[in-house]
Write a protein that holds these residues in place. Structure first.
Motif, PDB file in Angstrom:
ATOM      1  N   TYR A 245      -6.237 109.073 -10.902  1.00  0.00           N
ATOM      2  CA  TYR A 245      -5.119 109.160 -11.838  1.00  0.00           C
ATOM      3  C   TYR A 245      -3.808 109.477 -11.127  1.00  0.00           C
ATOM      4  CZ  TYR A 245      -8.544 108.672 -15.580  1.00  0.00           C
ATOM      5  OH  TYR A 245      -9.517 108.191 -16.411  1.00  0.00           O
ATOM      6  N   VAL A 246      -3.346 108.481 -10.367  1.00  0.00           N
ATOM      7  CA  VAL A 246      -2.109 108.548  -9.603  1.00  0.00           C
ATOM      8  C   VAL A 246      -1.777 107.107  -9.203  1.00  0.00           C
ATOM      9  CG1 VAL A 246      -3.395 108.949  -7.425  1.00  0.00           C
ATOM     10  CG2 VAL A 246      -1.020 109.685  -7.599  1.00  0.00           C
ATOM     11  N   GLN A 247      -0.502 106.807  -8.920  1.00  0.00           N
ATOM     12  CA  GLN A 247      -0.190 105.425  -8.527  1.00  0.00           C
ATOM     13  C   GLN A 247      -0.770 105.116  -7.146  1.00  0.00           C
ATOM     14  OE1 GLN A 247       3.961 103.946  -8.528  1.00  0.00           O
ATOM     15  NE2 GLN A 247       3.051 101.927  -8.925  1.00  0.00           N
ATOM     16  N   ALA A 248      -1.522 104.011  -7.082  1.00  0.00           N
ATOM     17  CA  ALA A 248      -2.141 103.607  -5.807  1.00  0.00           C
ATOM     18  C   ALA A 248      -1.201 102.659  -5.070  1.00  0.00           C
ATOM     19  CB  ALA A 248      -3.462 102.917  -6.076  1.00  0.00           C
ATOM     20  N   ASP A 249      -1.123 102.847  -3.751  1.00  0.00           N
ATOM     21  CA  ASP A 249      -0.247 102.027  -2.931  1.00  0.00           C
ATOM     22  C   ASP A 249      -0.868 100.634  -2.709  1.00  0.00           C
ATOM     23  OD1 ASP A 249       1.587 101.042  -1.183  1.00  0.00           O
ATOM     24  OD2 ASP A 249       1.627 102.823   0.112  1.00  0.00           O
ATOM     25  N   ALA A 250      -0.158  99.603  -3.155  1.00  0.00           N
ATOM     26  CA  ALA A 250      -0.690  98.233  -3.027  1.00  0.00           C
ATOM     27  C   ALA A 250      -0.084  97.497  -1.833  1.00  0.00           C
ATOM     28  CB  ALA A 250      -0.439  97.464  -4.317  1.00  0.00           C
TER      29      ALA A 250
ATOM     30  N   ALA B  36      -4.266 107.802  -2.790  1.00  0.00           N
ATOM     31  CA  ALA B  36      -4.935 106.632  -3.383  1.00  0.00           C
ATOM     32  C   ALA B  36      -4.415 105.351  -2.735  1.00  0.00           C
ATOM     33  CB  ALA B  36      -4.687 106.609  -4.885  1.00  0.00           C
ATOM     34  N   LYS B  37      -5.359 104.604  -2.127  1.00  0.00           N
ATOM     35  CA  LYS B  37      -4.967 103.393  -1.389  1.00  0.00           C
ATOM     36  C   LYS B  37      -5.912 102.244  -1.674  1.00  0.00           C
ATOM     37  CE  LYS B  37      -2.694 105.239   2.651  1.00  0.00           C
ATOM     38  NZ  LYS B  37      -2.950 105.933   3.879  1.00  0.00           N
ATOM     39  N   TYR B  38      -5.405 101.025  -1.602  1.00  0.00           N
ATOM     40  CA  TYR B  38      -6.279  99.853  -1.741  1.00  0.00           C
ATOM     41  C   TYR B  38      -7.112  99.644  -0.491  1.00  0.00           C
ATOM     42  CZ  TYR B  38      -5.095  98.113  -6.242  1.00  0.00           C
ATOM     43  OH  TYR B  38      -5.003  97.975  -7.600  1.00  0.00           O
ATOM     44  N   LYS B  39      -8.298  99.091  -0.718  1.00  0.00           N
ATOM     45  CA  LYS B  39      -9.215  98.821   0.384  1.00  0.00           C
ATOM     46  C   LYS B  39      -9.892  97.486   0.072  1.00  0.00           C
ATOM     47  CE  LYS B  39     -13.620 100.943   1.725  1.00  0.00           C
ATOM     48  NZ  LYS B  39     -14.404 102.144   1.708  1.00  0.00           N
ATOM     49  N   CYS B  40     -10.202  96.733   1.117  1.00  0.00           N
ATOM     50  CA  CYS B  40     -10.917  95.476   0.906  1.00  0.00           C
ATOM     51  C   CYS B  40     -12.381  95.716   1.252  1.00  0.00           C
ATOM     52  CB  CYS B  40     -10.299  94.397   1.796  1.00  0.00           C
ATOM     53  SG  CYS B  40     -11.248  92.884   1.772  1.00  0.00           S
TER      54      CYS B  40
ATOM     55  N   SER C 127     -16.931 104.767  -2.480  1.00  0.00           N
ATOM     56  CA  SER C 127     -15.699 105.571  -2.522  1.00  0.00           C
ATOM     57  C   SER C 127     -14.682 104.977  -3.503  1.00  0.00           C
ATOM     58  CB  SER C 127     -15.085 105.653  -1.128  1.00  0.00           C
ATOM     59  OG  SER C 127     -14.760 104.347  -0.681  1.00  0.00           O
ATOM     60  N   CYS C 128     -14.879 103.713  -3.899  1.00  0.00           N
ATOM     61  CA  CYS C 128     -13.920 103.083  -4.818  1.00  0.00           C
ATOM     62  C   CYS C 128     -14.301 103.277  -6.274  1.00  0.00           C
ATOM     63  CB  CYS C 128     -13.794 101.597  -4.497  1.00  0.00           C
ATOM     64  SG  CYS C 128     -13.125 101.352  -2.853  1.00  0.00           S
ATOM     65  N   ARG C 129     -15.516 103.795  -6.493  1.00  0.00           N
ATOM     66  CA  ARG C 129     -15.892 104.072  -7.878  1.00  0.00           C
ATOM     67  C   ARG C 129     -15.032 105.207  -8.415  1.00  0.00           C
ATOM     68  NH1 ARG C 129     -20.957 101.866  -6.937  1.00  0.00           N
ATOM     69  NH2 ARG C 129     -22.049 103.529  -5.854  1.00  0.00           N
ATOM     70  N   GLY C 130     -14.755 105.166  -9.699  1.00  0.00           N
ATOM     71  CA  GLY C 130     -14.030 106.261 -10.338  1.00  0.00           C
ATOM     72  C   GLY C 130     -12.528 106.038 -10.362  1.00  0.00           C
ATOM     73  N   SER C 131     -11.914 106.435 -11.469  1.00  0.00           N
ATOM     74  CA  SER C 131     -10.455 106.306 -11.613  1.00  0.00           C
ATOM     75  C   SER C 131      -9.737 107.333 -10.770  1.00  0.00           C
ATOM     76  CB  SER C 131     -10.068 106.523 -13.080  1.00  0.00           C
ATOM     77  OG  SER C 131     -10.647 105.527 -13.864  1.00  0.00           O
TER      78      SER C 131
ATOM     79  N   LYS D 222     -20.420  86.328  -1.366  1.00  0.00           N
ATOM     80  CA  LYS D 222     -19.977  87.028  -0.148  1.00  0.00           C
ATOM     81  C   LYS D 222     -18.474  87.298  -0.247  1.00  0.00           C
ATOM     82  CE  LYS D 222     -23.314  85.558   3.377  1.00  0.00           C
ATOM     83  NZ  LYS D 222     -24.371  85.027   2.540  1.00  0.00           N
ATOM     84  N   GLY D 223     -18.057  87.691  -1.450  1.00  0.00           N
ATOM     85  CA  GLY D 223     -16.628  87.847  -1.725  1.00  0.00           C
ATOM     86  C   GLY D 223     -16.032  89.140  -1.204  1.00  0.00           C
ATOM     87  N   HIS D 224     -14.704  89.203  -1.236  1.00  0.00           N
ATOM     88  CA  HIS D 224     -13.969  90.419  -0.883  1.00  0.00           C
ATOM     89  C   HIS D 224     -13.472  91.075  -2.170  1.00  0.00           C
ATOM     90  CE1 HIS D 224     -12.852  89.276   3.540  1.00  0.00           C
ATOM     91  NE2 HIS D 224     -14.148  89.416   3.341  1.00  0.00           N
ATOM     92  N   VAL D 225     -13.727  92.383  -2.308  1.00  0.00           N
ATOM     93  CA  VAL D 225     -13.298  93.110  -3.511  1.00  0.00           C
ATOM     94  C   VAL D 225     -12.165  94.058  -3.127  1.00  0.00           C
ATOM     95  CG1 VAL D 225     -14.037  94.688  -5.341  1.00  0.00           C
ATOM     96  CG2 VAL D 225     -15.639  92.952  -4.482  1.00  0.00           C
ATOM     97  N   TYR D 226     -11.011  93.896  -3.774  1.00  0.00           N
ATOM     98  CA  TYR D 226      -9.859  94.784  -3.505  1.00  0.00           C
ATOM     99  C   TYR D 226      -9.846  95.872  -4.560  1.00  0.00           C
ATOM    100  CZ  TYR D 226      -8.169  91.609   0.039  1.00  0.00           C
ATOM    101  OH  TYR D 226      -8.060  90.857   1.186  1.00  0.00           O
ATOM    102  N   CYS D 227     -10.106  97.113  -4.118  1.00  0.00           N
ATOM    103  CA  CYS D 227     -10.206  98.233  -5.043  1.00  0.00           C
ATOM    104  C   CYS D 227      -9.644  99.500  -4.391  1.00  0.00           C
ATOM    105  CB  CYS D 227     -11.649  98.419  -5.491  1.00  0.00           C
ATOM    106  SG  CYS D 227     -12.861  98.270  -4.174  1.00  0.00           S
ATOM    107  N   VAL D 228      -9.629 100.602  -5.117  1.00  0.00           N
ATOM    108  CA  VAL D 228      -8.871 101.782  -4.680  1.00  0.00           C
ATOM    109  C   VAL D 228      -9.783 102.966  -4.353  1.00  0.00           C
ATOM    110  CG1 VAL D 228      -7.194 103.520  -5.478  1.00  0.00           C
ATOM    111  CG2 VAL D 228      -6.808 101.101  -5.956  1.00  0.00           C
ATOM    112  N   GLU D 229      -9.496 103.622  -3.232  1.00  0.00           N
ATOM    113  CA  GLU D 229     -10.212 104.847  -2.872  1.00  0.00           C
ATOM    114  C   GLU D 229      -9.191 105.931  -2.509  1.00  0.00           C
ATOM    115  OE1 GLU D 229     -12.516 104.391   0.758  1.00  0.00           O
ATOM    116  OE2 GLU D 229     -10.709 104.125   1.960  1.00  0.00           O
ATOM    117  N   TYR D 230      -9.650 107.188  -2.452  1.00  0.00           N
ATOM    118  CA  TYR D 230      -8.824 108.247  -1.867  1.00  0.00           C
ATOM    119  C   TYR D 230      -9.125 108.274  -0.374  1.00  0.00           C
ATOM    120  CZ  TYR D 230      -7.523 110.478  -6.333  1.00  0.00           C
ATOM    121  OH  TYR D 230      -6.989 110.758  -7.564  1.00  0.00           O
TER     122      TYR D 230
END
Ligand SMILES: Cc1cc2nc3c(=O)[nH]c(=O)nc-3n(C[C@H](O)[C@H](O)[C@H](O)COP(=O)(O)OP(=O)(O)OC[C@H]3O[C@@H](n4cnc5c(N)ncnc54)[C@H](O)[C@@H]3O)c2cc1C
Ligand code: SF4
Ligand code: SF4
Ligand code: SF4
Length: 382
Positions: A134-139, A115-119, A128-132, A101-109
């Protein structure tokens, strides 16, 4: 000023320092290329130096060799088609959500293609987090949120660039057993400001908002093809303009300065538990295993990485591989920097002539090149 920042190449823009400062002394401003850098309010700073202790550009790197190397892919062909490589991110994230039941921190548009991180804590939200991107994502704020999750006993999976992964590792040192850290082979990250201007340019040109941006469309199989979906229903992956961002990204001209001196790209300098990537060149070594829709490289660095690889193994197909094979077509895993001889010229062009000019010249969309492409396509049809 406490933090060590003598030149732009020294800061990878991970924003970990902002989260760790309890005195709110750090904020971020963008430079004229559109990359964010920390600003320290000397009136608030108490010189505790905590920001320096966790900065991934300052910490000591202990070299470590991979434990295991695999060529792998998801058993679900639909997931492979929605992913950049072989869909290993989804297999790992699904296992973490199902088993812990974990939390996954990954990136979506987001809706504006930023490009932003989402939990994520539900499997359907991984889409929506699948796929690269190609830009710097805000952490921004992810480190705070990860620490809060760990404090509350929640298991966390983080996936990001090797420098962001190093920052997460440093900040979570006291909670090692509760977090799985994954990074990828990293070509470098382009300027978010330039990407936004490209998005605006394409929206204006097509008189419609972009509702989906896929940097790694699988419509023509496993390669680097970009696909833009507009609100008016148009889908573009064939025009020269639709591939302009790919060409600009691959030219290395608009990457963050730190990417040209990356501390983490060599395969022995990783701080993640697992590194994933495209298995470029797989046909030279594992032709029988290779799949037209996409192949992943999986490199395991820790016992915890091994454990989670085993746990997700029901969702994937895999075979053992060798380091010599997987570095063959991966300069950024051999430690080579993302050199660009034209970077200065690129930014002078941008400042003098604007994004339209950049898209045409460096995105390979000049009238001459477009005419050439058009004739080639016509001849191909005859
Ligand atoms: C900027 C960038 C450069 C890369 N350079 C290379 C390279 O040189 N060689 C190579 O083999 N592979 C590279 N990759 C990795 C590769 O494109 C795939 O992301 C990786 O193989 C995982 O694919 P997958 O099919 O398992 O999962 P996917 O579903 O494609 O998952 C991609 C994962 O990456 C995360 N992600 C996407 N964009 C970003 C971002 N901008 N910042 C942080 N995290 C992000 C997403 O959250 C997701 O978890 C790069 C990825 C990025 C984002
Ligand atoms: S590399 Fe990260 S932690 Fe270090 S100064 Fe830059 S943003 Fe802050
Ligand atoms: S030295 Fe301490 S107070 Fe000053 S900016 Fe860094 S973390 Fe904040
Ligand atoms: S190339 Fe290096 S510095 Fe640049 S984003 Fe990737 S890991 Fe960070």
């Amino acid at each position: 000023m406490s933090i060590y920042l003598e030149k732009k190449e020294k800061c990878c823009g991970c924003k970990a320092c902002q989260d760790i400062c309890s005195f709110n002394a750090i904020s971020f401003n963008c430079d004229d290329e559109g990359f964010w850098y920390p600003n320290i309010d000397e009136n608030k700073c108490v010189e505790c130096k905590l920001c320096e202790k966790i900065c991934p550009q300052l910490i000591k790197i202990e070299e470590k060799k991979p434990l295991e190397i695999y060529a792998a892919r998801n058993i679900n062909e639909q997931i492979i088609n929605q992913s950049s490589s072989g869909g290993i991110f989804t297999a790992l994230a699904t296992t973490i959500i199902n088993e812990k039941k974990g939390h996954v921190y990954c990136v979506e548009y987001d809706n504006n293609m930023v490009a932003k991180y989402k939990c994520v804590d539900k499997i359907e939200d991984l889409n929506s987090c699948r796929g690269s991107k190609y830009v710097q994502a805000d952490a921004k704020e992810i480190y705070k949120n990860i620490l809060e999750d760990l404090k509350n006993g929640i298991f966390v999976m983080f996936i990001g660039t090797p420098c962001q992964a190093a920052a997460v590792r440093e900040i979570t040192k006291n909670n090692e057993e509760k977090i799985l850290i994954v990074d990828f082979i990293c070509h470098g990250v382009p300027s978010p400001k330039l990407f936004k201007e490209y998005i605006d340019y394409m929206q204006k040109k097509n008189r419609s908002k972009i509702v989906k941006y896929n940097n790694r469309s699988k419509i023509e199989g496993w390669k680097h093809l970009e696909e833009l979906t507009f609100e008016n229903g148009k889908v573009d992956y064939t025009s020269s303009f639709s591939q302009a961002w790919r060409n600009i990204f691959n030219s290395h001209n608009c990457l963050r300065p730190s990417c040209y001196e990356c501390r983490y790209n060599h395969y022995e300098k990783r701080r993640a538990d697992i590194t994933i990537a495209d298995y470029w060149g797989i046909d030279n070594f594992h032709k029988d295993f290779s799949n037209d829709a996409g192949n992943s490289l999986v490199v395991i660095y820790t016992k915890k990485g091994e454990e989670w690889f085993k746990k997700m193994s029901k969702q994937i197909l895999y075979i053992s591989s060798e380091i010599e094979y997987c570095i063959f077509r991966q300069p950024h895993f051999r430690g080579e920097s993302a050199v660009s001889l034209n970077r200065d010229e690129f930014w002078v062009d941008y400042k003098r002539k604007g994004v339209d000019f950049i898209i045409k010249k460096y995105g390979k969309c000049t009238l001459k090149l477009r005419t050439k492409k058009f004739i080639k396509r016509k001849l191909g049809r005859i």
